[in-house]
Design an enzyme around this catalytic site. Structure first.
Site, PDB file in Angstrom:
ATOM      1  N   VAL A  83       0.635  -1.766  -0.144  1.00 30.41           N
ATOM      2  CA  VAL A  83      -0.556  -0.011  -0.028  1.00 30.41           C
ATOM      3  C   VAL A  83       0.814   1.239  -0.131  1.00 30.41           C
ATOM      4  O   VAL A  83       0.335   2.595  -0.753  1.00 30.41           O
ATOM      5  CB  VAL A  83      -0.826   0.254   1.633  1.00 30.41           C
ATOM      6  CG1 VAL A  83      -1.390   1.158   1.175  1.00 30.41           C
ATOM      7  CG2 VAL A  83      -1.971  -1.706   1.124  1.00 30.41           C
TER       8      VAL A  83
ATOM      9  N   THR B 169      -4.862  -0.908   6.550  1.00 29.56           N
ATOM     10  CA  THR B 169      -7.059  -1.283   6.849  1.00 29.56           C
ATOM     11  C   THR B 169      -6.891  -1.427   9.015  1.00 29.56           C
ATOM     12  O   THR B 169      -6.156  -2.005   9.430  1.00 29.56           O
ATOM     13  CB  THR B 169      -7.507  -2.636   6.848  1.00 29.56           C
ATOM     14  OG1 THR B 169      -6.696  -2.410   5.135  1.00 29.56           O
ATOM     15  CG2 THR B 169      -8.193  -3.012   6.930  1.00 29.56           C
TER      16      THR B 169
ATOM     17  N   GLU C 187      -3.608  -6.940  -5.377  1.00 29.93           N
ATOM     18  CA  GLU C 187      -1.816  -6.720  -5.944  1.00 29.93           C
ATOM     19  C   GLU C 187      -2.272  -7.418  -7.141  1.00 29.93           C
ATOM     20  O   GLU C 187      -2.955  -8.062  -7.202  1.00 29.93           O
ATOM     21  CB  GLU C 187      -1.764  -8.510  -4.678  1.00 29.93           C
ATOM     22  CG  GLU C 187      -1.116  -8.034  -3.273  1.00 29.93           C
ATOM     23  CD  GLU C 187      -0.644  -8.998  -2.296  1.00 29.93           C
ATOM     24  OE1 GLU C 187       0.096  -9.809  -2.624  1.00 29.93           O
ATOM     25  OE2 GLU C 187      -0.293  -8.426  -0.701  1.00 29.93           O
TER      26      GLU C 187
ATOM     27  N   ALA D  62     -15.530 -19.394  -9.264  1.00 23.76           N
ATOM     28  CA  ALA D  62     -15.371 -21.212  -8.286  1.00 23.76           C
ATOM     29  C   ALA D  62     -14.005 -21.267  -8.172  1.00 23.76           C
ATOM     30  O   ALA D  62     -12.636 -20.998  -9.411  1.00 23.76           O
ATOM     31  CB  ALA D  62     -15.819 -21.568  -8.384  1.00 23.76           C
TER      32      ALA D  62
ATOM     33  N   CYS E  76      -4.715 -10.252   2.628  1.00 22.54           N
ATOM     34  CA  CYS E  76      -6.200  -9.202   3.200  1.00 22.54           C
ATOM     35  C   CYS E  76      -7.844  -9.521   3.195  1.00 22.54           C
ATOM     36  O   CYS E  76      -7.874  -9.390   5.000  1.00 22.54           O
ATOM     37  CB  CYS E  76      -6.456  -8.100   1.644  1.00 22.54           C
ATOM     38  SG  CYS E  76      -5.068  -7.060   1.488  1.00 22.54           S
TER      39      CYS E  76
HETATM   40  C1  UGA Z   1      -7.870  -7.590  -1.884  1.00 20.81           C
HETATM   41  C2  UGA Z   1      -9.222  -6.718  -2.510  1.00 20.81           C
HETATM   42  O1  UGA Z   1      -9.755  -6.673  -3.795  1.00 20.81           O
HETATM   43  C3  UGA Z   1      -8.795  -5.033  -2.726  1.00 20.81           C
HETATM   44  O2  UGA Z   1     -10.114  -4.243  -3.188  1.00 20.81           O
HETATM   45  C4  UGA Z   1      -8.109  -4.985  -1.478  1.00 20.81           C
HETATM   46  O3  UGA Z   1      -8.012  -3.336  -1.445  1.00 20.81           O
HETATM   47  C5  UGA Z   1      -7.086  -5.734  -1.265  1.00 20.81           C
HETATM   48  O4  UGA Z   1      -7.549  -7.001  -0.964  1.00 20.81           O
HETATM   49  C6  UGA Z   1      -6.664  -5.739   0.232  1.00 20.81           C
HETATM   50  O5  UGA Z   1      -7.675  -4.728   0.806  1.00 20.81           O
HETATM   51  O6  UGA Z   1      -5.998  -4.442   0.203  1.00 20.81           O
HETATM   52  P1  UGA Z   1      -6.606  -8.598  -3.152  1.00 20.81           P
HETATM   53  O7  UGA Z   1      -5.697  -9.427  -1.853  1.00 20.81           O
HETATM   54  O8  UGA Z   1      -4.820  -7.832  -3.812  1.00 20.81           O
HETATM   55  O9  UGA Z   1      -7.052  -7.958  -3.432  1.00 20.81           O
HETATM   56  O10 UGA Z   1      -6.831  -9.530  -4.011  1.00 20.81           O
HETATM   57  P2  UGA Z   1      -7.960 -10.432  -5.022  1.00 20.81           P
HETATM   58  O11 UGA Z   1      -7.649  -9.750  -6.292  1.00 20.81           O
HETATM   59  O12 UGA Z   1      -9.505  -9.421  -4.446  1.00 20.81           O
HETATM   60  O13 UGA Z   1      -7.649 -12.093  -4.188  1.00 20.81           O
HETATM   61  C7  UGA Z   1      -8.045 -12.638  -3.457  1.00 20.81           C
HETATM   62  C8  UGA Z   1      -8.151 -13.989  -3.420  1.00 20.81           C
HETATM   63  O14 UGA Z   1      -9.516 -13.974  -4.179  1.00 20.81           O
HETATM   64  C9  UGA Z   1      -7.137 -14.316  -4.154  1.00 20.81           C
HETATM   65  O15 UGA Z   1      -6.902 -15.395  -3.605  1.00 20.81           O
HETATM   66  C10 UGA Z   1      -7.912 -14.113  -5.433  1.00 20.81           C
HETATM   67  O16 UGA Z   1      -7.790 -15.818  -6.187  1.00 20.81           O
HETATM   68  C11 UGA Z   1      -9.430 -15.014  -5.159  1.00 20.81           C
HETATM   69  N1  UGA Z   1     -10.526 -14.721  -6.131  1.00 20.81           N
HETATM   70  C12 UGA Z   1     -10.972 -13.878  -6.388  1.00 20.81           C
HETATM   71  C13 UGA Z   1     -12.123 -15.853  -6.516  1.00 20.81           C
HETATM   72  O17 UGA Z   1     -11.330 -16.897  -5.650  1.00 20.81           O
HETATM   73  N2  UGA Z   1     -12.184 -15.641  -7.140  1.00 20.81           N
HETATM   74  C14 UGA Z   1     -12.162 -14.780  -7.191  1.00 20.81           C
HETATM   75  O18 UGA Z   1     -13.472 -14.667  -8.583  1.00 20.81           O
HETATM   76  C15 UGA Z   1     -11.857 -13.298  -6.996  1.00 20.81           C
END
Ligand code: UGA
Length: 431
Positions: free
Chosen positions: A11, A121, A153, A250, A258
């Site tokens: 961040v 956060t 990320e 899925a 996060c």
């Molecule tokens: C998440 C949020 O998306 C951001 O908006 C937020 O700022 C961030 O946390 C934070 O609090 O700093 P991030 O953890 O970088 O971001 O990653 P995401 O892209 O959200 O993915 C999170 C997890 O969900 C991953 O393991 C991904 O594989 C999984 N995921 C995501 C799924 O299993 N299915 C989906 O449809 C989307």
């Protein structure tokens, strides 16, 4: 404006670089000497596509500098951003040690009124407490503005320049005006609120997205049971604009720094206020089960796994990052170690981080072919482009048994190949 950003994690670094890019003069501060030395050589301590180019460009334009905490006089700035980590403590709450240290540091080294912008956060009540601590026995006025971050990320650079909203929490109109002005070049809608609403917006957003993922994963289990296909179900649901197709993919669940931390912290906050948070607790439980789903497929196929070579493709919690915090890979590896399987792993970026945890217990492959050689099952953990692009022939040529257990729906074309046994999340059976 002259801005200091304290903390050079995801961040902090992305915030600092983006504020410099839109024309502010930014000093990024950290207490970790190694990080600061690397950054001065334009080397990012995190893997984030595009960040090193932006660091170099802004340092060369004299808009960005990196300093150790002890070298900084905080009085020279118009605003100080707090972007230090708030990891999960053992009881599930957010650990505020770093925030508290920075508050003491600012008090000692800032000799004028100052606006403090909180990016980290933090649980409900923290911004009010930071403001109170800063102003206690102080000759200066410290005004805190809560400004939670929503970047992801792996696409942090894209996200930070195209925010969908900017949340600013404070009761001080002048401070709100100032932080709104800092952010003006991003051209995003601004929501002004008090501290508590800003804090809740951040947690509620992450918990909602995590719950959406767990919801589709629960539906995926149902799809497997009744003979439906979750990919089609997800598409059919997502076309309804009230539902939306994002975060409806899925797979073996969410990981990272996060969602796991923030869902857990939100249930603790609810508990402290005697509020039921069973929806979020269920989302956490579903996720824990999903993360090891591939191991349960494997148990059905090989009741005795000892001595069998199993290949793990992808280790990071998602593509385009080397981050393995709360990644499904860690839980899967532990389960496979318990069963005494011979584990071979491959990831384009995250291998060293996994090596730091598991050392000599695993075999670390330099490429996909080596990882698959003579293997009896390939588990797809992370949908890197390189992994999605593997030719099906490679599995057939290299593996002892061409068996793919796909945790991310990354190789759906394998369903049509009669020489490959393929199982993915949310679709019945091996073909
Ligand atoms: C998440 C949020 O998306 C951001 O908006 C937020 O700022 C961030 O946390 C934070 O609090 O700093 P991030 O953890 O970088 O971001 O990653 P995401 O892209 O959200 O993915 C999170 C997890 O969900 C991953 O393991 C991904 O594989 C999984 N995921 C995501 C799924 O299993 N299915 C989906 O449809 C989307």
């Amino acid at each position: 404006m002259e801005i200091s950003v304290i903390g050079t994690g995801y961040v902090g670094l992305v915030t600092g670089v983006s504020l410099a890019q839109i024309g502010h003069t930014v000093t990024c501060v950290d207490n970790n000497e190694e990080k600061i030395t690397k950054l001065k050589q334009f080397k990012s301590p995190i893997y984030e596509p595009g960040i090193e180019e932006l660091i170099e460009e802004n340092v060369e334009q004299n808009r960005l500098t990196f300093k150790l905490g002890q070298e900084v006089d905080y009085s020279q700035f118009d605003a100080i951003y707090l972007a230090v980590g708030t990891p999960q403590s053992e009881d599930g709450t957010a650990d505020l040690t770093f925030i508290n240290q920075v508050v003491i540091d600012i008090k000692n080294k800032c000799h004028q009124d100052m606006v403090i912008v909180t990016k980290s956060t933090v649980p409900v009540g923290t911004n009010a407490s930071i403001e109170q601590k800063l102003n206690e026995d102080s000759d200066y006025k410290f005004t805190v503005v809560s400004n939670p971050e929503f970047l992801r990320e792996g696409s942090a650079i894209e996200d930070v320049f195209h925010p969908e909203r900017i949340i600013l929490g404070s009761d001080d109109e002048a401070a709100l005006d100032m932080v709104e002005e800092i952010n003006e070049p991003f051209h995003a809608p601004v929501v002004r609120s008090n501290f508590e609403s800003a804090e809740i917006i951040k947690y509620a957003s992450n918990a909602f997205l995590a719950t959406k993922i767990s919801y589709i994963n629960m539906i995926a289990d149902l799809c497997e049971a009744v003979g439906a296909d979750v990919q089609t179900v997800s598409r059919g649901m997502g076309l309804d604009s009230r539902i939306g197709n994002k975060f409806l993919k899925a797979g073996i669940g969410y990981g990272g720094s996060c969602f796991p931390k923030d869902t857990s912290a939100l249930t603790k906050i609810a508990e402290q206020h005697d509020v039921d948070s069973s929806i979020i607790k269920s989302a956490i439980k579903v996720n824990q089960d999903e993360q090891v789903k591939l191991v349960s497929y494997l148990d059905d196929i090989y009741p005795a796994l000892a001595g069998k070579k199993i290949s793990l493709l992808g280790l990071a919690f998602k593509p385009e990052t080397d981050d393995i915090r709360d990644a499904a890979s860690i839980r899967i590896i532990n389960e496979l170690l318990d069963r005494k399987a011979k584990i071979h792993v491959y990831d384009p970026e995250a291998t060293n981080n996994i090596r730091n945890i598991f050392g000599g217990k695993l075999t670390y492959s330099e490429n996909i072919s080596d990882c698959l050689q003579d293997s009896e099952a390939a588990l797809v953990i992370t949908e890197w482009k390189e992994i999605k692009g593997i030719q099906l022939q490679t599995f057939k040529d290299k593996m002892r048994r061409a068996l793919i257990l796909d945790g991310r729906g990354a190789l759906l074309n394998a369903t049509d190949d009669p020489e490959i046994e393929y199982q993915t999340i949310g679709r019945r059976g091996i073909n």
